[in-house]
Scaffold this motif. Sequence first.
Motif, PDB file in Angstrom:
ATOM      1  N   LEU A 266      -6.395  32.826   2.355  1.00  0.00           N
ATOM      2  CA  LEU A 266      -7.249  33.972   2.653  1.00  0.00           C
ATOM      3  C   LEU A 266      -6.621  35.282   2.192  1.00  0.00           C
ATOM      4  CD1 LEU A 266      -8.632  32.971   6.164  1.00  0.00           C
ATOM      5  CD2 LEU A 266      -9.970  33.363   4.094  1.00  0.00           C
ATOM      6  N   SER A 267      -5.317  35.419   2.367  1.00  0.00           N
ATOM      7  CA  SER A 267      -4.643  36.646   1.945  1.00  0.00           C
ATOM      8  C   SER A 267      -4.735  36.833   0.438  1.00  0.00           C
ATOM      9  CB  SER A 267      -3.174  36.622   2.379  1.00  0.00           C
ATOM     10  OG  SER A 267      -3.044  36.617   3.776  1.00  0.00           O
ATOM     11  N   GLN A 268      -4.488  35.772  -0.314  1.00  0.00           N
ATOM     12  CA  GLN A 268      -4.538  35.869  -1.770  1.00  0.00           C
ATOM     13  C   GLN A 268      -5.957  36.140  -2.260  1.00  0.00           C
ATOM     14  OE1 GLN A 268      -1.471  36.459  -2.499  1.00  0.00           O
ATOM     15  NE2 GLN A 268      -1.117  34.911  -4.056  1.00  0.00           N
ATOM     16  N   TRP A 269      -6.950  35.472  -1.639  1.00  0.00           N
ATOM     17  CA  TRP A 269      -8.335  35.679  -2.055  1.00  0.00           C
ATOM     18  C   TRP A 269      -8.801  37.096  -1.713  1.00  0.00           C
ATOM     19  CZ3 TRP A 269     -13.267  36.746  -0.217  1.00  0.00           C
ATOM     20  CH2 TRP A 269     -14.316  36.384  -1.065  1.00  0.00           C
ATOM     21  N   GLU A 270      -8.431  37.577  -0.529  1.00  0.00           N
ATOM     22  CA  GLU A 270      -8.817  38.926  -0.140  1.00  0.00           C
ATOM     23  C   GLU A 270      -8.152  39.974  -1.025  1.00  0.00           C
ATOM     24  OE1 GLU A 270      -7.893  38.972   4.009  1.00  0.00           O
ATOM     25  OE2 GLU A 270      -9.750  37.954   4.582  1.00  0.00           O
ATOM     26  N   ASN A 271      -6.920  39.711  -1.441  1.00  0.00           N
ATOM     27  CA  ASN A 271      -6.252  40.622  -2.359  1.00  0.00           C
ATOM     28  C   ASN A 271      -6.968  40.633  -3.709  1.00  0.00           C
ATOM     29  OD1 ASN A 271      -3.807  42.338  -2.978  1.00  0.00           O
ATOM     30  ND2 ASN A 271      -3.581  40.767  -4.562  1.00  0.00           N
ATOM     31  N   PHE A 272      -7.391  39.471  -4.173  1.00  0.00           N
ATOM     32  CA  PHE A 272      -8.163  39.355  -5.408  1.00  0.00           C
ATOM     33  C   PHE A 272      -9.447  40.176  -5.309  1.00  0.00           C
ATOM     34  CE2 PHE A 272     -11.403  37.060  -7.926  1.00  0.00           C
ATOM     35  CZ  PHE A 272     -10.787  36.995  -9.168  1.00  0.00           C
ATOM     36  N   ALA A 273     -10.090  40.112  -4.142  1.00  0.00           N
ATOM     37  CA  ALA A 273     -11.325  40.872  -3.925  1.00  0.00           C
ATOM     38  C   ALA A 273     -11.043  42.367  -3.876  1.00  0.00           C
ATOM     39  CB  ALA A 273     -11.986  40.416  -2.620  1.00  0.00           C
ATOM     40  N   ARG A 274      -9.982  42.780  -3.169  1.00  0.00           N
ATOM     41  CA  ARG A 274      -9.667  44.204  -3.048  1.00  0.00           C
ATOM     42  C   ARG A 274      -9.363  44.837  -4.402  1.00  0.00           C
ATOM     43  NH1 ARG A 274      -6.917  42.664   1.641  1.00  0.00           N
ATOM     44  NH2 ARG A 274      -4.992  42.431   0.456  1.00  0.00           N
ATOM     45  N   GLU A 275      -8.831  44.057  -5.316  1.00  0.00           N
ATOM     46  CA  GLU A 275      -8.496  44.595  -6.628  1.00  0.00           C
ATOM     47  C   GLU A 275      -9.711  44.666  -7.554  1.00  0.00           C
ATOM     48  OE1 GLU A 275      -5.225  42.298  -8.121  1.00  0.00           O
ATOM     49  OE2 GLU A 275      -3.767  43.374  -6.886  1.00  0.00           O
ATOM     50  N   GLY A 276     -10.884  44.308  -7.038  1.00  0.00           N
ATOM     51  CA  GLY A 276     -12.111  44.505  -7.783  1.00  0.00           C
ATOM     52  C   GLY A 276     -12.474  43.409  -8.760  1.00  0.00           C
ATOM     53  N   HIS A 277     -11.945  42.197  -8.564  1.00  0.00           N
ATOM     54  CA  HIS A 277     -12.196  41.116  -9.521  1.00  0.00           C
ATOM     55  C   HIS A 277     -13.453  40.308  -9.206  1.00  0.00           C
ATOM     56  CE1 HIS A 277      -8.391  42.003 -11.334  1.00  0.00           C
ATOM     57  NE2 HIS A 277      -7.698  41.667 -10.250  1.00  0.00           N
ATOM     58  N   LEU A 278     -14.032  40.500  -8.015  1.00  0.00           N
ATOM     59  CA  LEU A 278     -15.242  39.767  -7.677  1.00  0.00           C
ATOM     60  C   LEU A 278     -16.460  40.419  -8.323  1.00  0.00           C
ATOM     61  CD1 LEU A 278     -14.793  38.956  -3.871  1.00  0.00           C
ATOM     62  CD2 LEU A 278     -14.314  37.485  -5.823  1.00  0.00           C
ATOM     63  N   GLY A 279     -17.437  39.599  -8.671  1.00  0.00           N
ATOM     64  CA  GLY A 279     -18.664  40.123  -9.255  1.00  0.00           C
ATOM     65  C   GLY A 279     -19.519  40.861  -8.236  1.00  0.00           C
ATOM     66  N   TYR A 280     -19.284  40.621  -6.930  1.00  0.00           N
ATOM     67  CA  TYR A 280     -20.054  41.244  -5.854  1.00  0.00           C
ATOM     68  C   TYR A 280     -19.366  40.932  -4.537  1.00  0.00           C
ATOM     69  CZ  TYR A 280     -21.648  36.436  -6.105  1.00  0.00           C
ATOM     70  OH  TYR A 280     -21.680  35.067  -6.201  1.00  0.00           O
ATOM     71  N   ASP A 281     -19.760  41.639  -3.502  1.00  0.00           N
ATOM     72  CA  ASP A 281     -19.256  41.405  -2.153  1.00  0.00           C
ATOM     73  C   ASP A 281     -20.185  40.406  -1.475  1.00  0.00           C
ATOM     74  OD1 ASP A 281     -18.363  41.387   0.433  1.00  0.00           O
ATOM     75  OD2 ASP A 281     -18.544  43.549   0.763  1.00  0.00           O
ATOM     76  N   VAL A 282     -19.757  39.160  -1.362  1.00  0.00           N
ATOM     77  CA  VAL A 282     -20.623  38.118  -0.828  1.00  0.00           C
ATOM     78  C   VAL A 282     -20.956  38.353   0.643  1.00  0.00           C
ATOM     79  CG1 VAL A 282     -18.800  36.516  -0.091  1.00  0.00           C
ATOM     80  CG2 VAL A 282     -21.007  35.621  -0.865  1.00  0.00           C
ATOM     81  N   THR A 283     -20.145  39.153   1.343  1.00  0.00           N
ATOM     82  CA  THR A 283     -20.417  39.407   2.764  1.00  0.00           C
ATOM     83  C   THR A 283     -21.630  40.301   2.949  1.00  0.00           C
ATOM     84  OG1 THR A 283     -18.959  41.348   2.900  1.00  0.00           O
ATOM     85  CG2 THR A 283     -17.959  39.185   3.289  1.00  0.00           C
ATOM     86  N   THR A 284     -22.085  40.973   1.881  1.00  0.00           N
ATOM     87  CA  THR A 284     -23.262  41.833   1.985  1.00  0.00           C
ATOM     88  C   THR A 284     -24.554  41.102   1.613  1.00  0.00           C
ATOM     89  OG1 THR A 284     -23.089  42.661  -0.297  1.00  0.00           O
ATOM     90  CG2 THR A 284     -21.849  43.838   1.414  1.00  0.00           C
TER      91      THR A 284
END
Length: 369
Positions: free
Chosen positions: A62-80
């Motif tokens: 979870l920490s590594q994935w959340e860091n990946f998300a925080r750095e802007g690498h996701l195509g979108y915020d799936v929680t929204t």
Amino acid sequence: MVSATKLEGEYSFHGKNPPLDQSEGVKLHLYRFGIEHHGNDDLKRITCIDQASPTLLDTIILSQWENFAREGHLGYDVTTCKLKVIEGERNFVVQMNDKWDSFLLKEYGKFRQPLGCLKPDCTESHEELLLCIAQGEKDVPEVVPSATPVNDGVLLIANAYPVEYGHIFLVPSATNQLTSFWDRRMFGLIMRSASEVNNAAFRVFFDDGTSIVPDRMFFEACYFANPLPVESASTVAIYDGKARSGIRVYEIVDYPLKALVFTSNNVNALVNVVSEVSSTLHENKTAYSLLISNHGRNVCLFPQAKSLVTGCCLPAWECCGYFVYGTKADFDKASETEISDKMASFSFQDDAFEDLKNLCCAIADDHAM
């Protein structure tokens, strides 16, 4: 939303993997399992895990994935993304997501060789590489920072287009897949990973027949806050574990897609039985999907008949009753009848399913000796 708890002291995983060294190849965190100790053919855990507290592996993922998300690498915020439960008997879940990309594991080709030999260049990026998991030689799990991925390990790769929170790919090393599609030892690592994460929200998926990468063995995993619809379906036992294996096989009833559930507290026995069933289905060119849940103690098998129109199959999360819609119109009009009809169109015929049940019981019986 599922979130990580930062670990203090020796392990801290909120920082990204160290910069890549052109001379040494790719480096990332390496998680090694503790040695399995066996007694009476049942897996004995070295330490008792407090299920109320996150485990080390769960926290790292979870920490590594959340860091990946925080750095802007996701195509979108799936929680929204908007979710709703379809009214009816089965409580199917639908997600509205017009940005989801169904093209699985983008740029898969650059991970086809052992990463110890992979040399990055200025045009390549490896931020999606989160972790490598492998068998260890110590009594307790250990984490080796900035390590070369081992050739007999499993790579955890972030999916930039997640279906749910923490969406990752689990990709066995290419060197272990040169001679056959199914690698039982690698499947064992996947199953043990699910057990070691020890989080009821963590589900692992596998598709054979829907992959864009033919004859390549890789898995996916996500964190789901609530039970998937198939997990609430009724079951009837068709095989009760014998002797030492403790394997039980159940048929899911009153569900639009025919399915079986294998369960056991003996991880090794479960790996052996599901591996043989999976290999047999693949050799017979039968499409199927798997769901690994309940801390690695349950494996749900969904045999599928390919669509005569598209030649495709349902992805594993749709087999489980979780659907992603790309348009608001489709999302708004989604109904239990429409979803059930879609699932039923991929379901095995009765006679073929009876043959499969007999096969699975025979394989379970063979491994109970």
